[in-house]
Design a protein around this motif. Structure first.
Motif, PDB file in Angstrom:
ATOM      1  N   HIS A 205      -0.580 -19.200  19.587  1.00 43.09           N
ATOM      2  CA  HIS A 205      -0.632 -19.635  20.983  1.00 43.09           C
ATOM      3  C   HIS A 205      -1.171 -18.546  21.914  1.00 43.09           C
ATOM      4  CE1 HIS A 205       1.635 -23.133  19.707  1.00 43.09           C
ATOM      5  NE2 HIS A 205       2.563 -22.341  19.185  1.00 43.09           N
ATOM      6  N   PHE A 206      -1.261 -17.315  21.384  1.00 38.84           N
ATOM      7  CA  PHE A 206      -1.748 -16.178  22.182  1.00 38.84           C
ATOM      8  C   PHE A 206      -2.689 -15.357  21.303  1.00 38.84           C
ATOM      9  CE2 PHE A 206       2.623 -17.241  23.332  1.00 38.84           C
ATOM     10  CZ  PHE A 206       2.481 -17.559  24.684  1.00 38.84           C
ATOM     11  N   PRO A 207      -3.915 -15.840  21.093  1.00 37.03           N
ATOM     12  CA  PRO A 207      -4.837 -15.234  20.122  1.00 37.03           C
ATOM     13  C   PRO A 207      -5.064 -13.741  20.292  1.00 37.03           C
ATOM     14  CG  PRO A 207      -5.680 -17.345  20.872  1.00 37.03           C
ATOM     15  CD  PRO A 207      -4.493 -17.036  21.734  1.00 37.03           C
ATOM     16  N   HIS A 208      -4.947 -13.233  21.521  1.00 39.83           N
ATOM     17  CA  HIS A 208      -5.183 -11.801  21.730  1.00 39.83           C
ATOM     18  C   HIS A 208      -4.175 -10.943  20.972  1.00 39.83           C
ATOM     19  CE1 HIS A 208      -2.041 -12.681  24.704  1.00 39.83           C
ATOM     20  NE2 HIS A 208      -1.735 -11.393  24.651  1.00 39.83           N
ATOM     21  N   LEU A 209      -3.018 -11.533  20.609  1.00 31.59           N
ATOM     22  CA  LEU A 209      -2.008 -10.767  19.881  1.00 31.59           C
ATOM     23  C   LEU A 209      -2.484 -10.350  18.493  1.00 31.59           C
ATOM     24  CD1 LEU A 209       1.270 -12.718  20.782  1.00 31.59           C
ATOM     25  CD2 LEU A 209       0.398 -10.592  21.795  1.00 31.59           C
ATOM     26  N   PHE A 210      -3.457 -11.072  17.939  1.00 33.67           N
ATOM     27  CA  PHE A 210      -3.961 -10.710  16.615  1.00 33.67           C
ATOM     28  C   PHE A 210      -4.621  -9.331  16.621  1.00 33.67           C
ATOM     29  CE2 PHE A 210      -3.631 -15.310  15.823  1.00 33.67           C
ATOM     30  CZ  PHE A 210      -2.995 -15.285  14.588  1.00 33.67           C
ATOM     31  N   ASP A 211      -5.050  -8.855  17.782  1.00 34.59           N
ATOM     32  CA  ASP A 211      -5.636  -7.519  17.863  1.00 34.59           C
ATOM     33  C   ASP A 211      -4.636  -6.441  17.456  1.00 34.59           C
ATOM     34  OD1 ASP A 211      -8.054  -8.546  18.738  1.00 34.59           O
ATOM     35  OD2 ASP A 211      -7.574  -8.284  20.868  1.00 34.59           O
ATOM     36  N   GLN A 212      -3.342  -6.758  17.543  1.00 28.74           N
ATOM     37  CA  GLN A 212      -2.318  -5.782  17.168  1.00 28.74           C
ATOM     38  C   GLN A 212      -2.361  -5.451  15.678  1.00 28.74           C
ATOM     39  OE1 GLN A 212       0.985  -8.055  18.774  1.00 28.74           O
ATOM     40  NE2 GLN A 212       1.114  -6.708  20.558  1.00 28.74           N
ATOM     41  N   LEU A 213      -2.980  -6.318  14.885  1.00 27.02           N
ATOM     42  CA  LEU A 213      -3.093  -6.054  13.451  1.00 27.02           C
ATOM     43  C   LEU A 213      -3.934  -4.817  13.161  1.00 27.02           C
ATOM     44  CD1 LEU A 213      -3.613  -9.681  12.090  1.00 27.02           C
ATOM     45  CD2 LEU A 213      -1.516  -8.319  12.022  1.00 27.02           C
ATOM     46  N   ASN A 214      -4.718  -4.380  14.130  1.00 31.05           N
ATOM     47  CA  ASN A 214      -5.551  -3.196  13.962  1.00 31.05           C
ATOM     48  C   ASN A 214      -5.027  -1.995  14.749  1.00 31.05           C
ATOM     49  OD1 ASN A 214      -7.404  -4.573  12.297  1.00 31.05           O
ATOM     50  ND2 ASN A 214      -8.435  -5.423  14.094  1.00 31.05           N
ATOM     51  N   ASP A 215      -3.770  -2.080  15.185  1.00 34.24           N
ATOM     52  CA  ASP A 215      -3.138  -1.015  15.969  1.00 34.24           C
ATOM     53  C   ASP A 215      -2.075  -0.319  15.111  1.00 34.24           C
ATOM     54  OD1 ASP A 215      -1.600   0.559  17.670  1.00 34.24           O
ATOM     55  OD2 ASP A 215      -1.656  -0.864  19.317  1.00 34.24           O
ATOM     56  N   PRO A 216      -2.368   0.875  14.573  1.00 38.95           N
ATOM     57  CA  PRO A 216      -1.413   1.545  13.679  1.00 38.95           C
ATOM     58  C   PRO A 216      -0.050   1.788  14.304  1.00 38.95           C
ATOM     59  CG  PRO A 216      -3.560   2.617  13.581  1.00 38.95           C
ATOM     60  CD  PRO A 216      -3.615   1.642  14.725  1.00 38.95           C
ATOM     61  N   ALA A 217      -0.012   2.155  15.580  1.00 42.04           N
ATOM     62  CA  ALA A 217       1.273   2.432  16.233  1.00 42.04           C
ATOM     63  C   ALA A 217       2.114   1.169  16.332  1.00 42.04           C
ATOM     64  CB  ALA A 217       1.035   3.033  17.622  1.00 42.04           C
ATOM     65  N   TRP A 218       1.482   0.043  16.674  1.00 39.33           N
ATOM     66  CA  TRP A 218       2.209  -1.220  16.773  1.00 39.33           C
ATOM     67  C   TRP A 218       2.728  -1.648  15.413  1.00 39.33           C
ATOM     68  CZ3 TRP A 218       1.858  -6.077  14.640  1.00 39.33           C
ATOM     69  CH2 TRP A 218       2.628  -7.085  15.263  1.00 39.33           C
ATOM     70  N   LEU A 219       1.910  -1.506  14.381  1.00 42.22           N
ATOM     71  CA  LEU A 219       2.325  -1.894  13.030  1.00 42.22           C
ATOM     72  C   LEU A 219       3.517  -1.059  12.564  1.00 42.22           C
ATOM     73  CD1 LEU A 219      -1.205  -2.305  11.445  1.00 42.22           C
ATOM     74  CD2 LEU A 219       0.506  -4.124  11.615  1.00 42.22           C
ATOM     75  N   PHE A 220       3.457   0.247  12.791  1.00 43.56           N
ATOM     76  CA  PHE A 220       4.566   1.099  12.355  1.00 43.56           C
ATOM     77  C   PHE A 220       5.836   0.777  13.118  1.00 43.56           C
ATOM     78  CE2 PHE A 220       6.997   5.105  12.141  1.00 43.56           C
ATOM     79  CZ  PHE A 220       7.083   5.214  10.763  1.00 43.56           C
ATOM     80  N   SER A 221       5.709   0.488  14.411  1.00 41.49           N
ATOM     81  CA  SER A 221       6.871   0.111  15.206  1.00 41.49           C
ATOM     82  C   SER A 221       7.474  -1.196  14.699  1.00 41.49           C
ATOM     83  CB  SER A 221       6.469  -0.021  16.679  1.00 41.49           C
ATOM     84  OG  SER A 221       7.553  -0.465  17.460  1.00 41.49           O
ATOM     85  N   ARG A 222       6.617  -2.150  14.355  1.00 41.57           N
ATOM     86  CA  ARG A 222       7.092  -3.441  13.839  1.00 41.57           C
ATOM     87  C   ARG A 222       7.834  -3.234  12.521  1.00 41.57           C
ATOM     88  NH1 ARG A 222       5.881  -9.184  15.623  1.00 41.57           N
ATOM     89  NH2 ARG A 222       6.648 -10.422  13.879  1.00 41.57           N
ATOM     90  N   PHE A 223       7.305  -2.357  11.674  1.00 44.45           N
ATOM     91  CA  PHE A 223       7.962  -2.078  10.393  1.00 44.45           C
ATOM     92  C   PHE A 223       9.317  -1.412  10.592  1.00 44.45           C
ATOM     93  CE2 PHE A 223       8.785   1.198   7.133  1.00 44.45           C
ATOM     94  CZ  PHE A 223       9.040   0.379   6.046  1.00 44.45           C
ATOM     95  N   THR A 224       9.349  -0.368  11.386  1.00 39.53           N
ATOM     96  CA  THR A 224      10.607   0.362  11.554  1.00 39.53           C
ATOM     97  C   THR A 224      11.674  -0.476  12.235  1.00 39.53           C
ATOM     98  OG1 THR A 224       9.759   1.360  13.603  1.00 39.53           O
ATOM     99  CG2 THR A 224       9.512   2.631  11.578  1.00 39.53           C
ATOM    100  N   ALA A 225      11.258  -1.415  13.083  1.00 40.24           N
ATOM    101  CA  ALA A 225      12.230  -2.265  13.754  1.00 40.24           C
ATOM    102  C   ALA A 225      13.019  -3.102  12.751  1.00 40.24           C
ATOM    103  CB  ALA A 225      11.528  -3.181  14.754  1.00 40.24           C
ATOM    104  N   GLY A 226      12.402  -3.470  11.662  1.00 41.33           N
ATOM    105  CA  GLY A 226      13.079  -4.337  10.711  1.00 41.33           C
ATOM    106  C   GLY A 226      13.442  -3.714   9.390  1.00 41.33           C
ATOM    107  N   HIS A 227      12.850  -2.549   9.070  1.00 38.82           N
ATOM    108  CA  HIS A 227      12.991  -2.023   7.707  1.00 38.82           C
ATOM    109  C   HIS A 227      13.290  -0.536   7.630  1.00 38.82           C
ATOM    110  CE1 HIS A 227      11.485  -5.821   5.993  1.00 38.82           C
ATOM    111  NE2 HIS A 227      10.618  -5.807   6.986  1.00 38.82           N
TER     112      HIS A 227
END
Length: 234
Positions: A205-227
């Motif tokens: 519903h918010f296609p611009h969010l897919f750009d986060q897949l290429n953001d290393p800082a966002w990816l690492f934050s997403r990982f640490t939040a859950g794992h």
């Protein structure tokens, strides 16, 4: 001696130094390296600037080249082809396809990158996928790297392949990623794959969010939040 340059793009992969040395040994030539460049699109564009040949081999920092790969047998790209991709083995789920594979790519095409979540899908010109397997994509160098591989790939597969892959093939690959795997840190790759599918549903519903897949800082934050706790414990 080959007329092709070779470049490795690495970011934070724990064994990238060893894989770079292996790449040089197997290819029998110097392999240039870009390390730690922030932004995937920027890294690819910089790769075009460090090479001295119009067509050059491009490897990721987790690519383990097969010892039998013969650089001397590599033919130049045909007119209209921007990139050739050799397949790679996934050590956790057994898939063998272009994900993480070795590439022969045009410098001029990288200088004209368009916009796509899967950055190289935005090359001007045709992508050529070959059946030969050039090595293994060593995605499981740490819990985070295994998780990130599953998360990014399944988010992009669930979104819809930018290379024109049919829905049935995408579904089969998603199933292989999410059904479970074997090997070091396999559980993180599986978890990442399932979470990547959920993310794709959220971002639809918010296609611009897919750009986060290429953001290393966002990816690492997403990982640490859950794992983070499980990763440390493991």
């Amino acid at each position: 001696m080959s007329d092709f340059d070779a470049v490795m793009l690495s970011y934070d992969e724990p064994i990238a130094d060893r894989l770079h040395a292996r790449l040089q040994r197997v290819l029998g030539t110097r392999v240039k390296r870009l390390h730690g460049v922030q932004g995937m699109r920027r890294a690819y564009r910089l790769a075009a600037e460090v090479t001295d040949s119009e067509q050059f081999l491009l490897a990721d920092g987790d690519f383990v080249i097969a010892t039998e790969f013969d650089l001397g047998s590599v033919a130049p790209l045909a007119e209209g082809v921007a990139m050739r991709v050799w397949r790679a083995r996934n050590p956790l789920n057994g898939l063998i396809y272009g994900y993480g594979g070795l590439k022969l790519i045009r410098r001029s095409a990288l200088r004209q990158l368009g916009d796509a979540v899967d950055v190289l899908a935005a090359l001007p010109g045709r992508a050529e996928f070959v059946a030969d397997v050039a090595g293994t994509t060593r995605i499981n160098q740490s819990p985070y790297h295994a998780w990130k591989a599953g998360f990014r790939e399944c988010a992009m597969l669930a979104r819809g392949s930018e290379y024109g892959m049919d829905d049935g093939e995408a579904t089969d690959r998603i199933k292989a990623w999410t059904d479970g795997a074997e090997g070091e840190y396999a559980e993180y790759a599986t978890a990442g794959a399932r979470e990547g599918i959920a993310f794709a549903a959220e971002a639809a519903h918010f296609p611009h969010l897919f750009d986060q897949l290429n953001d290393p800082a966002w990816l690492f934050s997403r990982f640490t939040a859950g794992h983070a706790e499980q990763a440390v414990a493991g």
